[in-house]
Design a protein around this motif. Structure first.
Motif, PDB file in Angstrom:
ATOM      1  N   GLU A   7     -12.009  -3.170  -2.469  1.00 35.57           N
ATOM      2  CA  GLU A   7     -11.107  -2.406  -1.617  1.00 35.57           C
ATOM      3  C   GLU A   7      -9.851  -3.236  -1.368  1.00 35.57           C
ATOM      4  O   GLU A   7      -9.886  -4.228  -0.661  1.00 35.57           O
ATOM      5  CB  GLU A   7     -11.777  -2.065  -0.285  1.00 35.57           C
ATOM      6  CG  GLU A   7     -13.016  -1.192  -0.417  1.00 35.57           C
ATOM      7  CD  GLU A   7     -13.625  -0.874   0.934  1.00 35.57           C
ATOM      8  OE1 GLU A   7     -12.859  -0.575   1.869  1.00 35.57           O
ATOM      9  OE2 GLU A   7     -14.860  -0.945   1.048  1.00 35.57           O
ATOM     10  N   THR A   8      -8.744  -2.828  -1.973  1.00 43.84           N
ATOM     11  CA  THR A   8      -7.503  -3.573  -1.813  1.00 43.84           C
ATOM     12  C   THR A   8      -6.828  -3.215  -0.490  1.00 43.84           C
ATOM     13  O   THR A   8      -7.149  -2.206   0.139  1.00 43.84           O
ATOM     14  CB  THR A   8      -6.551  -3.283  -2.980  1.00 43.84           C
ATOM     15  OG1 THR A   8      -6.278  -1.873  -3.025  1.00 43.84           O
ATOM     16  CG2 THR A   8      -7.173  -3.723  -4.301  1.00 43.84           C
TER      17      THR A   8
ATOM     18  N   ASP B 218      -3.692  -2.109   1.993  1.00 46.46           N
ATOM     19  CA  ASP B 218      -2.538  -1.219   1.981  1.00 46.46           C
ATOM     20  C   ASP B 218      -1.282  -2.082   2.078  1.00 46.46           C
ATOM     21  O   ASP B 218      -1.050  -2.739   3.099  1.00 46.46           O
ATOM     22  CB  ASP B 218      -2.600  -0.255   3.168  1.00 46.46           C
ATOM     23  CG  ASP B 218      -1.467   0.766   3.137  1.00 46.46           C
ATOM     24  OD1 ASP B 218      -0.546   0.623   2.303  1.00 46.46           O
ATOM     25  OD2 ASP B 218      -1.499   1.699   3.951  1.00 46.46           O
TER      26      ASP B 218
ATOM     27  N   TRP C 280       1.708  -1.403   2.564  1.00 47.77           N
ATOM     28  CA  TRP C 280       2.752  -0.923   3.466  1.00 47.77           C
ATOM     29  C   TRP C 280       2.389  -1.118   4.933  1.00 47.77           C
ATOM     30  O   TRP C 280       3.031  -0.523   5.805  1.00 47.77           O
ATOM     31  CB  TRP C 280       3.043   0.547   3.164  1.00 47.77           C
ATOM     32  CG  TRP C 280       3.279   0.777   1.705  1.00 47.77           C
ATOM     33  CD1 TRP C 280       2.523   1.519   0.855  1.00 47.77           C
ATOM     34  CD2 TRP C 280       4.326   0.213   0.903  1.00 47.77           C
ATOM     35  NE1 TRP C 280       3.013   1.460  -0.425  1.00 47.77           N
ATOM     36  CE2 TRP C 280       4.119   0.665  -0.421  1.00 47.77           C
ATOM     37  CE3 TRP C 280       5.397  -0.631   1.172  1.00 47.77           C
ATOM     38  CZ2 TRP C 280       4.972   0.312  -1.467  1.00 47.77           C
ATOM     39  CZ3 TRP C 280       6.235  -0.997   0.133  1.00 47.77           C
ATOM     40  CH2 TRP C 280       6.023  -0.521  -1.164  1.00 47.77           C
ATOM     41  N   GLN C 281       1.406  -1.948   5.196  1.00 47.59           N
ATOM     42  CA  GLN C 281       1.062  -2.272   6.582  1.00 47.59           C
ATOM     43  C   GLN C 281       1.355  -3.755   6.844  1.00 47.59           C
ATOM     44  O   GLN C 281       2.512  -4.132   6.949  1.00 47.59           O
ATOM     45  CB  GLN C 281      -0.392  -1.899   6.856  1.00 47.59           C
ATOM     46  CG  GLN C 281      -0.643  -0.392   6.787  1.00 47.59           C
ATOM     47  CD  GLN C 281      -2.050  -0.001   7.172  1.00 47.59           C
ATOM     48  OE1 GLN C 281      -2.861  -0.809   7.610  1.00 47.59           O
ATOM     49  NE2 GLN C 281      -2.366   1.275   7.018  1.00 47.59           N
TER      50      GLN C 281
ATOM     51  N   TYR D  25       0.280  -7.293  -4.179  1.00 45.45           N
ATOM     52  CA  TYR D  25      -0.024  -6.264  -3.184  1.00 45.45           C
ATOM     53  C   TYR D  25       0.309  -4.860  -3.674  1.00 45.45           C
ATOM     54  O   TYR D  25      -0.461  -3.922  -3.440  1.00 45.45           O
ATOM     55  CB  TYR D  25       0.749  -6.529  -1.893  1.00 45.45           C
ATOM     56  CG  TYR D  25       0.217  -7.650  -1.050  1.00 45.45           C
ATOM     57  CD1 TYR D  25      -0.867  -7.450  -0.208  1.00 45.45           C
ATOM     58  CD2 TYR D  25       0.797  -8.906  -1.077  1.00 45.45           C
ATOM     59  CE1 TYR D  25      -1.370  -8.484   0.585  1.00 45.45           C
ATOM     60  CE2 TYR D  25       0.318  -9.949  -0.303  1.00 45.45           C
ATOM     61  CZ  TYR D  25      -0.768  -9.725   0.536  1.00 45.45           C
ATOM     62  OH  TYR D  25      -1.256 -10.740   1.307  1.00 45.45           O
TER      63      TYR D  25
END
Length: 302
Positions: free
Chosen positions: A155-156, A158, A160-161, A298
């Motif tokens: 599970e990568t 996010d 943009w957080q 990312y």
């Protein structure tokens, strides 16, 4: 007979004998050996349970002893360099040499991070090719895991957080350190001090956000979990690349903090402030490396 210690009539600075290079080398060796012992442990050759218990209790002691030596050497060595500068030993010729040295140091750091990017891209770009290597004993499961990147089950994050937040923090810190540098060049010490304070605080904030991000990854078991075959490879590359960058941010923050303390002590002038200039170069390098980490680790291959 001429005095061997007479004032030289040239622009070069021949430093006095110093214990710090030797102390630093020994301390770094102790620290790295201590890190291995701390992480991997060490077993007594004769299986003595008492010796094993003592080693278990003191696994971290060797690492921190080496770290203390490194910090002592760094403080003493840099203090000597500052004293040399204040004594007038940093002539224009010596200053050029210092600049070349800093440039070469940053170039070596570029190669350091290039190795991590190479490792990451090798897995991200050529992962499908690995899945078609002729099967050998025990290879089928690994080849299947390498058929996708990141490995299935990972599970990568996010991007943009928290990663985006840290990107904004570092970009903003790059502008504030540039503001501080320009202010010092024109003799506005108050603005230079304010810009440096903001930059140091932003560096501390970046580190705090990254620590929180790591805690989230480890607590949720996002990268290292039983459902993701070979997930350890992705997690190892991620933590090596971003972790070493975080370490560089920490060093850069300390570097800028020392410059701030020296500025407040009146040790820097518009004409003579290479320590601050070198710190600004280093900070901009850290900014650029993070942009590549954010864009590829990312976003692109996340």
């Amino acid at each position: 007979m001429a005095d061997a210690h007479a004032t030289p009539h040239h622009d070069y600075h021949l430093v006095n004998p110093s214990p710090w290079p030797l102390i630093a080398s020994i301390a770094v060796t102790i620290m790295m050996v201590g890190a291995v012992v701390w992480m991997k442990g060490i077993a007594p050759a004769d299986g003595d349970p008492i010796a094993a218990a003592l080693l278990s209790e003191g696994k971290a002691a060797l690492f921190f002893a080496g770290l203390a030596g490194v910090l002592l050497a760094a403080f003493g060595w840099w203090a000597d360099v500052i004293k040399e500068s204040q004594a007038g030993d940093h002539t224009p010729v010596v200053s050029i040499g210092l600049r070349y040295g800093m440039i070469m140091f940053i170039a070596s750091e570029v190669m350091f991070f290039a190795a991590f990017f190479w490792m990451f891209f090798e897995m991200a770009v050529f992962n499908e090719a690995r899945a078609h290597i002729p099967e050998v004993a025990g290879w089928a499961e690994t080849a299947a895991a390498w058929s996708t990147w990141p490995p299935k089950g990972v599970e990568t994050l996010d991007p943009w957080q928290l990663p985006l937040l840290n990107t904004v923090i570092l970009l903003l810190s790059g502008t504030t350190v540039t503001w501080a540098h320009h202010a010092l060049q024109v003799g506005d010490r108050s603005a230079a001090r304010t810009g440096l304070i903001i930059t140091v605080l932003l560096g501390v904030l970046f580190t705090a956000v990254q620590v929180y991000e790591y805690q989230h990854i480890l607590h949720e078991n996002l990268f290292f979990n039983e459902n993701a075959i070979n997930s350890g490879l992705y997690g190892s590359i991620f933590f090596m690349a971003t972790g070493f960058h975080g370490f560089h941010v920490l060093l850069g923050t300390i570097f800028l903090l020392v410059c701030l303390l020296r500025l407040m002590a009146g040790q820097m002038t518009p004409q003579k402030h290479f320590g601050f200039e070198a710190a600004a170069w280093y900070w901009h390098f850290v900014d650029v490396v993070w942009l590549f980490l954010f864009a590829f680790i990312y976003v692109t291959f996340g």
